[in-house]
Design a protein around this motif. Structure first.
Motif, short mmCIF file in Angstrom:
data_model
loop_
_atom_site.label_atom_id
_atom_site.label_comp_id
_atom_site.label_asym_id
_atom_site.label_seq_id
_atom_site.Cartn_x
_atom_site.Cartn_y
_atom_site.Cartn_z
N GLU A 192 31.78 39.47 36.50
CA GLU A 192 31.47 39.77 37.90
C GLU A 192 31.14 38.48 38.66
O GLU A 192 31.58 38.28 39.80
CB GLU A 192 30.31 40.77 37.99
CG GLU A 192 30.76 42.20 37.66
CD GLU A 192 29.61 43.16 37.46
OE1 GLU A 192 29.88 44.36 37.30
OE2 GLU A 192 28.43 42.70 37.43
N LYS A 193 30.38 37.63 37.97
CA LYS A 193 30.01 36.36 38.57
C LYS A 193 31.27 35.52 38.84
O LYS A 193 31.45 34.96 39.92
CB LYS A 193 29.09 35.60 37.60
CG LYS A 193 28.08 34.70 38.29
CD LYS A 193 27.00 34.33 37.28
CE LYS A 193 26.70 32.85 37.33
NZ LYS A 193 25.87 32.43 36.17
N PHE A 194 32.14 35.49 37.85
CA PHE A 194 33.39 34.73 37.98
C PHE A 194 34.22 35.26 39.15
O PHE A 194 34.73 34.50 39.98
CB PHE A 194 34.18 34.82 36.66
CG PHE A 194 35.62 34.41 36.78
CD1 PHE A 194 35.96 33.06 36.93
CD2 PHE A 194 36.65 35.36 36.77
CE1 PHE A 194 37.29 32.67 37.04
CE2 PHE A 194 37.96 34.97 36.88
CZ PHE A 194 38.29 33.63 37.02
N ARG A 195 34.33 36.59 39.22
CA ARG A 195 35.16 37.18 40.29
C ARG A 195 34.56 36.89 41.67
O ARG A 195 35.29 36.66 42.63
CB ARG A 195 35.32 38.68 40.07
CG ARG A 195 36.23 38.99 38.89
CD ARG A 195 36.83 40.38 38.93
NE ARG A 195 37.61 40.58 37.70
CZ ARG A 195 37.14 41.16 36.60
NH1 ARG A 195 35.89 41.62 36.58
NH2 ARG A 195 37.89 41.27 35.53
N VAL A 246 35.55 33.44 42.58
CA VAL A 246 36.97 33.39 42.95
C VAL A 246 37.19 34.04 44.32
O VAL A 246 37.91 33.53 45.17
CB VAL A 246 37.84 34.06 41.87
CG1 VAL A 246 39.29 34.18 42.35
CG2 VAL A 246 37.77 33.27 40.58
N ASP A 247 36.51 35.21 44.51
CA ASP A 247 36.64 35.92 45.79
C ASP A 247 36.17 35.06 46.95
O ASP A 247 36.66 35.18 48.09
CB ASP A 247 35.85 37.23 45.77
CG ASP A 247 36.55 38.27 44.90
OD1 ASP A 247 37.72 38.02 44.52
OD2 ASP A 247 35.93 39.31 44.58
N ALA A 248 35.18 34.21 46.68
CA ALA A 248 34.68 33.32 47.74
C ALA A 248 35.61 32.14 47.98
O ALA A 248 35.29 31.24 48.75
CB ALA A 248 33.27 32.83 47.35
N GLY A 249 36.73 32.13 47.29
CA GLY A 249 37.73 31.11 47.52
C GLY A 249 37.51 29.85 46.74
O GLY A 249 38.22 28.86 46.91
#
Lengths: 431, 450
Positions: free
Chosen positions: B217-220, B223-226
């Motif tokens: 979740e932390k990784f995503r 990534v979602d934050a660009g």
């Protein structure tokens, strides 16, 4: 004050003992008139009537028997009365918890141990014994196994507090006949190794036999004092035909070998197991050896055999004219004997013959047919009352008698049922 | 030279494309038949005497009197016979090349679906006893074992996937008590060596899986934050356990003693797992009110006991006590032998506790179907359900009854009167000459530890 505490304590103990005495049902001996049931005698057909039990024996069978003085009347109307079932091949009493070796007493070290006596190791209070008898099985052969000659089996009635009380008067010498083939898919021996092992085992067996015969001859010579050798000494009853030799054999080739090996020997031979007997009905019939087969509820011994061969095996042998009794070869689930017989009945043996195969036929093979295996005046009162056909799973075995004792219809299994069916407290303690 | 490479690559690509067409996409055979005038034990409703049952393209489409068959559909007279839903076995190990991945107390990543052997004659033996569906289970060596596979006994097909029952719930094997303790504690001298250890192995596995999810979740989020980040290591084991925690994979837990059964219910509550199916569960009767309160289910032996210490204080009345306390209970085989006559195993509940006929037959039909999440497909004779039917010459709870025909998806897989004895799919000459199974007790051979 002190006296008061003593009084309360002793009252409590007394009260507890009273309750305790009430919940333990005791076996009762004496006179019982089983009135008005269908009496399945096995040897003389079935009839409506009464059975009188007195001092351990069946003393009368007939219509409208008089109730003697001091005799308990048991209403058997609309019920069925059968002789107790006999399982002539079990380890009952010789093993308590099969995964724990220290509770297994059926296999002593050594290949040639005919002097090992099953009767010595039978635990009269073993939990499986009561579990078995309340289902109408009153008598079993408790047999050692493993090696070549693992020991002497004993016939026991399933009630008593020491082996001598349970002993039913017959023994059998067990021979695990050498296997000439693979023993199963886990058997990784090469063909050469299998043959070598087989020949070695046959040689060992034949040498033992030769020595045992020589020992018998020598012991018959009054002038010749010989040193007692327990193995041979215990084998004398077999050679004098007082005790049958039970040859455990299942594979077709092994059955052929066993018959060939035994046919000229002057001993009373019984073939046991005989899983592939259906392949060799002619040979077995010609040998004249009776058969104790089972379990019936078993997978086919070869992947290419018809799926129902084990169910049909007993019937195939019986229909060929061979004398066949049915066994379970079980320990804690000998109570499945009626279901094994029921499957044999459905797959070719017929109900009446399957019934004989767990009563009079094993009694005859064991040489005890003057004592048990049918409902006849003078025979031992080993019998039960049921509310229907005892082979049918739904039938309840309502009362068992063993040697004329009215047996409490309790076992660990029924007691746990009574305790836990409606457990108190339930999920909540309510406090 | 270059051309050759391209060619090989093309061939490889083609091969991959073809092999990725799974069997289920190719569809297993379905049949149509009108079974006329039999006595129907529907299980879910009343018994229907002298009634017709119509199966079209593998599905029961009509039940009633005087049905007529559509053009081209075979009509079979089954008057006087008894029809019941194909029997469901909630615990089996037949037809498997491997049962126990016993190298670790947790092997949630392995799948029984990968080791199905469609050639096992035991499938045919099961069909000859009316058993159409079984739950092929991982063994009990590990506290958290592998993922099980619900299969239909479509014996005769060479592709293992032909046996897979599409749409069945995903399930996983758990095991408590003596077996994992013996294998890991005593065998490998590692945790668990006690029932305390067994509990901790489960809780740790759950906690680690949740921790693993946090990392992802932390990784995503990163990534979602660009932004860029290294992904956490993918773990099939943790993924499977997360499936359990999310309620997507049902726990089928090998268990015997009441205390360990109770322990797992407590653990489940702590992790919001609301479905538990206990297997064997010989002492389930001692905690029947607790099982009922939790809504846990039980799949039991009819009468096995005393083969090890943890089943010494058990009773054949277990089935009845559990049923009477409202626990959804099934009777299973766990054996190549018993799978051939599960209808007898169920019938024993009438000797040990006097369940009525419907309660008894539910033990091997609707109840195991519920436990496997397939009750909308099998387990009763109802319009809309699969055409899985077992036909007997008399009532299936009688000892004298003989199974005669077995249908799966409207296709006949067993016919007592067209049985050529040798029903093997592959012939092994070596086996012909030497293979004899020296089996001496009704328990048969087994390698699943029990």
């Amino acid at each position: 004050m002190r006296n008061k505490i003593y009084f309360i304590t002793s009252s409590l103990i007394l009260c507890y003992l009273t309750i305790f005495a009430q919940i333990i049902e005791r076996p009762v001996y004496g006179c019982f008139l089983l009135q008005g049931g269908t009496v399945h005698t096995i040897t003389n057909g079935s009839m409506e009537g009464d059975v009188l039990i007195n001092e351990g024996r069946i003393t009368a069978i007939g219509k409208d028997l008089n109730l003697p003085n001091n005799c308990e009347l048991i209403d058997a109307s609309e019920k069925e009365i059968y002789p107790g079932f006999i399982d002539a091949g079990t380890k009952l009493g010789l093993s308590e918890i099969s995964s724990i070796s220290l509770t297994r007493d059926f296999n002593e070290h050594g290949n040639l141990t005919p002097h090992m006596q099953a009767l010595t190791a039978i635990n009269p209070n073993g939990v499986p014994i009561a579990v078995t008898r309340v289902e109408g099985i009153t008598t079993v052969l408790a047999a050692p196994s493993g090696g070549l000659l693992p020991g002497t089996a004993a016939v026991i009635d399933l009630f008593g507090y020491n082996p001598d009380q349970m002993y039913a008067g017959a023994k059998a010498m067990i021979l695990e006949f050498p296997a000439s083939g693979k023993r199963g898919r886990w058997d990784r021996r090469t063909a050469e190794k299998i043959e070598e092992d087989f020949e070695q085992a046959m040689e060992r067996l034949n040498n033992f036999w030769k020595e045992a015969v020589r020992y018998k001859t020598l012991s018959n010579l009054e002038t010749n004092e010989i040193r007692t050798i327990v193995q041979y000494e215990s084998f004398l009853p077999v050679l004098s035909q007082e005790m049958p030799l039970f040859i455990e054999v299942n594979r077709a080739q092994d059955i052929v070998n066993a018959i060939e090996w035994a046919k000229d020997k002057e001993v009373k031979v019984v073939l046991t197991g005989v899983a592939e007997g259906w392949r060799l009905t002619k040979e077995i019939l010609e040998s004249g050896f009776p058969v104790i087969t089972g379990p019936v509820l078993q997978t086919p011994s070869r992947a290419y055999d018809k799926y129902d061969r084990p169910y049909a095996n007993a019937g195939a042998m019986h229909n060929a004219g061979i004398r066949v009794a049915i066994r379970t070869n079980e320990t804690e689930n000998v109570r499945n004997l009626p279901f094994n017989a029921g499957y044999a009945a459905a797959y070719g043996m017929g109900r009446e013959e399957a019934l004989r195969a767990v009563t009079i036929v094993p009694a005859k093979i064991l040489g005890l047919d003057d004592q048990m295996g049918s409902l006849e005046v003078g025979k031992k009162a080993n019998l039960f009352i049921s509310n229907g056909d005892p082979f049918e799973p739904r039938t309840q075995i309502e009362q068992v008698f063993i040697r004329g004792w009215k047996i409490p219809m309790e076992s660990r299994h029924t007691q746990l049922y009574d305790q836990f069916l409606e457990r108190t407290p339930g999920a909540q303690m309510n406090d | 030279m270059k051309m050759t490479y391209i060619k090989i690559n093309l061939i490889l690509l083609l091969l991959i494309a073809v092999s990725s067409l799974s069997w289920s996409q190719m569809e297993t055979p379905v049949g149509s038949i009108l079974l006329k005038g039999g006595n129907l034990i529907t299980v879910s409703g009343e018994d229907l005497y002298e009634t017709d049952l119509l199966i079209i393209d593998g599905i029961i489409t009509d039940i009633g009197e005087g049905l007529s068959a559509p053009e081209g559909v075979e009509i079979k007279d089954v008057s006087g016979k008894y029809l019941m839903p194909g029997i469901v076995d909630a615990h089996s190990h037949v037809g498997l090349d491997a049962v126990n991945e016993m190298t670790n107390p947790i092997t949630a990543e392995v799948r029984i679906a990968d080791v199905i052997n469609p050639y096992d004659i035991a499938f045919y033996h099961a069909l000859a006893g009316g058993v159409t569906v079984s739950h092929a289970m991982h063994g009990s060596a590990n506290v958290i074992g592998g993922q099980n596979q619900t299969i239909k006994h479509r014996y005769g097909h060479h592709h293992p996937d032909a046996l897979i029952m599409d749409g069945a719930a995903r399930t996983i094997k758990f095991a408590l008590g003596e077996n994992p303790i013996r294998v890991h504690g005593e065998g490998f001298t590692t945790i668990p060596n006690t029932r305390m250890g067994v509990e901790k192995v489960i809780r740790n596995a759950f906690d680690e899986a949740l921790e693993y999810r946090k990392h992802w979740e932390k990784f995503r989020a990163v990534v979602d934050a660009g932004e860029s980040a290294l992904p956490p290591q993918y773990s099939e084991r943790h993924e499977a356990i997360l499936g359990v925690l999310d309620g997507k994979i049902l726990i089928h837990c090998h268990s015997y003693r009441s205390d360990e059964i109770y322990m797992l219910m407590n653990v489940a509550r702590d992790y919001d797992i609301d479905q538990l199916i206990f297997q064997h569960v010989n002492e389930g009767f001692k905690v029947a009110p607790e099982l009922a309160e939790f809504g846990a289910m039980a799949s039991v032996f009819s009468d096995w006991w005393s083969f090890k210490f943890e089943v010494y204080y058990s009773t054949a009345y277990n089935t009845t006590i559990l049923s009477q306390n409202g626990v959804i209970t099934s009777v299973n085989s766990d054996s190549r032998e018993l799978i051939r006559h599960l209808y007898l195993e169920a019938a024993k509940a009438q000797r040990y506790g006097q369940l009525d006929d419907n309660e008894t037959l539910r033990l091997i039909t609707l109840n195991p179907a519920i436990q496997l999440g397939i009750e909308d497909r099998v387990g009763s004779l109802e319009v809309g359900k699969d055409g899985d039917v077992a036909i007997f010459n008399a009532h299936p709870l009688s000892i004298y009854t003989i199974p005669e025909y077995t249908f799966i998806d409207g296709v006949k897989y067993f016919d007592r009167y067209e049985d050529p004895d040798d029903m093997r799919m592959v012939i092994d000459i070596e086996e012909d000459l030497n293979h004899f199974m020296e089996l001496k007790s009704g328990r048969g051979d087994h390698d699943c530890l029990h």
